[in-house]
Design an enzyme around this catalytic site. Structure first.
Site, PDB file in Angstrom:
ATOM      1  N   HIS B 147       1.025  -1.085  -0.086  1.00 62.55           N
ATOM      2  CA  HIS B 147       0.140  -0.162   0.103  1.00 62.55           C
ATOM      3  C   HIS B 147       0.989   1.147   0.011  1.00 62.55           C
ATOM      4  CE1 HIS B 147      -2.611   2.939   1.561  1.00 62.55           C
ATOM      5  NE2 HIS B 147      -3.776   2.083   1.509  1.00 62.55           N
ATOM      6  N   ASP B 223       2.990  -4.359   8.171  1.00 59.99           N
ATOM      7  CA  ASP B 223       1.867  -3.437   7.988  1.00 59.99           C
ATOM      8  C   ASP B 223       0.680  -4.693   8.154  1.00 59.99           C
ATOM      9  OD1 ASP B 223      -0.343  -2.463   7.136  1.00 59.99           O
ATOM     10  OD2 ASP B 223       0.307  -1.935   5.139  1.00 59.99           O
ATOM     11  N   LYS B 249     -10.525  -0.166  10.449  1.00 62.13           N
ATOM     12  CA  LYS B 249     -10.694  -1.387   9.820  1.00 62.13           C
ATOM     13  C   LYS B 249     -10.850  -2.694  10.473  1.00 62.13           C
ATOM     14  CE  LYS B 249      -7.115  -0.059   6.146  1.00 62.13           C
ATOM     15  NZ  LYS B 249      -7.938   0.497   5.075  1.00 62.13           N
ATOM     16  N   CYS B 389      -4.817   2.621  -3.601  1.00 61.81           N
ATOM     17  CA  CYS B 389      -3.488   2.922  -2.984  1.00 61.81           C
ATOM     18  C   CYS B 389      -2.376   2.038  -3.144  1.00 61.81           C
ATOM     19  CB  CYS B 389      -3.693   3.381  -1.576  1.00 61.81           C
ATOM     20  SG  CYS B 389      -4.818   4.593  -1.245  1.00 61.81           S
TER      21      CYS B 389
END
Lengths: 164, 433
Positions: B147, B223, B249, B389
């Protein structure tokens, strides 16, 4: 499929998205354009590189033709194709009026404009449904932004050899 | 749900799934001329169960005060709520409480970390900050799957320090190509990679990448945005040095996320943001900084959001991350097989449910993703369209953009069937007229 999809994606839009009038023509052998603009919609990656070719008119420069390359959704591609037909042979003041009218249509929440303004738009009036979907207005405006930018450059830039 | 029901591999029963759905008030609304909403955009942001919304409201109604300052009753209660949230979130991801730093979101977490590296490289921090000093000749390794949030901050850090950015490549299937692990060398100082791709849904081979990084003494940054909401995650067991994730999220509020760092690493890290509440002693000329995690939490914090995220972590824990993962694995298999039945659809990423989650990006032959998304929207189905993204990943997979369906714990197979049914009508609408 509901009627609103047919309203959004009118046949004229689907046809233009496939036919892409004015697309291509920017190869190495192409005559130099008066100006060129590259516009991108960063949220979806759609892009258009649009060239305007001006010629001298009786009182003001006239758009001889527009050529472009681009990738994007049917709305953005059809919109550039329609624009190409609409502005060929028009003078800069007329194009400004058409551009403003198209912007007004995009701000009209899906309602058609009055008849006399609708007439100015020709096939571009088919984009009326786009204004019901705020996320798609940018798609329809991408080519028009490029046109406005290219014209602004062309009328302030010094003439190139063999072209005005 | 009883403990027995949560035994390994156990998924949600129909009754339990109905109860979960009832916890999400927004799922009852309709869109576009009365269509029931089918929300397949949880990878962008999750919907919130009522307990999260209630927890945040209750905080404002009953306990609102600034934290870690003041000695009045409310200040004490608010501080306790703030720190209890930290413990709950730490427990969910297998971290110790003081290893969790609150951030606005995962993006801010990566930026905090990369600017702390910058500050160390400028000579800030104690002697222990030496391990964060970067300069020409040093290398940072990412992957092509990242991302932008786990790519651009590292590009910028390289630009500021003179370090060089390198990356692991991808296979055509959309997984990290372990044949490119030799990019990691003794020059590598940091390896930063995604746990789960937000485009392909592929789960990264964390063990292999961590082993390669360890072999060369590089720090590992994970991540975990797309893993923490959907899989059991144990950061200690994964043996990563830093990790980031976003509350919004994982059923929590917006405006709250976390940076995880191993205790001794956070201890050695100089601060990024400075100001109130991250200090020990301040004179007119210099300042000593608080211990982690407060050292990285300058200014008045997003307390209500931490309380909301606490409720989200409890909600996920009560369901059991094993059960969440098992339910979503069923959904993933159902979604992939449903999409495979539709002509002219290409999945970007693994087409088998193995080692992936329910994030499925796809293209439709001859139809732009925006147009695909518009028709799905007309059927009440919310998907993401664009490059999500991740422009380099799309470029690598040969698609400028895509549409993406992603499941949540509340998703049903019936919803996925409606999605596939709408998807099967897309090409005919655009190409048959």
């Amino acid at each position: 499929m509901t009627g609103s999809m047919e309203q959004l994606y009118q046949q004229v839009i689907l046809d233009h998205s496939r036919e892409r009038h004015g697309a291509g023509g920017g190869g190495p052998d192409a005559p130099p354009a008066s100006a060129e603009s590259f516009q991108v919609n960063p949220t979806c990656g759609d892009e258009v590189r649009l060239r305007v070719h001006l010629r001298e008119g009786a009182t003001a420069p006239i758009i001889d033709r527009v050529t472009w390359d681009g990738t994007g959704c049917s709305i953005s591609q059809a919109s550039v194709s329609v624009l190409t037909d609409l502005v060929a042979g028009a003078d800069v003041a007329t194009v400004d009026r058409v551009t403003e009218t198209f912007r007004a249509l995009m701000n009209n929440r899906g309602q058609p404009l009055e008849d006399d303004r609708e007439e100015i738009l020709g096939d571009a009036a088919a984009f009326v449904g786009v204004a019901r979907y705020p996320a798609r207005i940018k798609c329809a405006l991408l080519g028009w932004m490029a046109l406005r930018d290219a014209l602004a450059q062309a009328v302030t830039a010094p003439p190139q050899a063999g072209e005005r | 749900m009883s403990i027995e029901q949560r035994e390994a591999g156990r998924t949600l029963t129909a009754t339990e799934l109905a109860a979960v759905r009832a916890d999400f008030p927004l799922l009852t609304r309709t869109v576009r001329d009365g269509r029931p909403l089918i929300y397949l955009d949880s990878a962008a942001t999750s919907q919130k169960p009522e307990c999260v919304i209630d927890a945040e409201q209750d905080f404002y109604l009953q306990r609102n005060a600034a934290v870690h300052r003041g000695a009045h009753a409310l200040a004490e209660e608010a501080t306790e709520a703030y720190e209890q949230a930290r413990s709950a979130v730490a427990a969910l991801v297998g971290a110790d409480t003081d290893e969790i730093v609150w951030t606005k979101n995962a993006t801010e977490g990566i930026n905090l970390l990369t600017y702390a590296f910058s500050n160390a490289s400028l000579g800030r921090g104690q002697a222990a900050a030496e391990r964060y000093r970067l300069g020409p000749g040093d290398e940072i390794v990412v992957t092509e799957a990242e991302h932008h949030a786990n790519l651009v901050p590292w590009q910028e850090l390289c630009a500021r320090t003179g370090a060089t950015l390198r990356w692991l490549g991808m296979t055509d299937e959309g997984r990290i190509n372990l044949d490119t692990l030799d990019v990691i060398t003794d020059r590598t100082r940091v390896v930063a990679f995604t746990h789960v791709s937000n485009v392909t849904g592929a789960i990264s081979p964390v063990r292999d990448i961590v082993a390669a990084a360890r072999a060369h003494g590089a720090l590992v940054v994970l991540d975990a945005c797309q893993s923490v909401p959907h899989l059991p995650v144990d950061l200690h067991a994964l043996d990563v040095d830093f990790a980031v994730f976003s509350g919004h999220k994982m059923l929590g509020p917006t405006g709250i996320g976390a940076l995880y760092g191993r205790r001794e690493l956070l201890e050695a890290l100089p601060p990024f943001g400075t100001g109130g509440s991250m200090v020990e002693v301040v004179t007119m000329t210099e300042t000593t900084f608080a211990a982690p995690p407060q050292r990285f939490e300058a200014g008045t914090q997003m307390v209500a959001q931490t309380v909301g995220l606490h409720a989200a972590a409890d909600y996920l824990s009560e369901l059991g991350m094993d059960a969440v993962a098992a339910h979503e694995a069923e959904l993933t298999a159902h979604l992939l097989s449903g999409i495979a039945q539709v002509d002219g659809v290409r999945v970007l990423g693994p087409t088998e449910p193995r080692e992936r989650v329910g994030v499925v990006a796809f293209t439709v032959d001859g139809v732009h993703p925006h147009d695909v998304g518009q028709l799905l929207d007309d059927a009440g189905v919310a998907v993401r369209v664009g490059h999500h993204c991740a422009q380099p990943l799309h470029r690598r997979l040969g698609a400028p953009s895509s549409a993406r369906a992603s499941v949540g714990v509340h998703t049903t197979t019936a919803e996925l069937d409606t999605f596939c049914d709408a998807l099967s009508r897309v090409r005919d609408f655009f190409m048959g007229r």
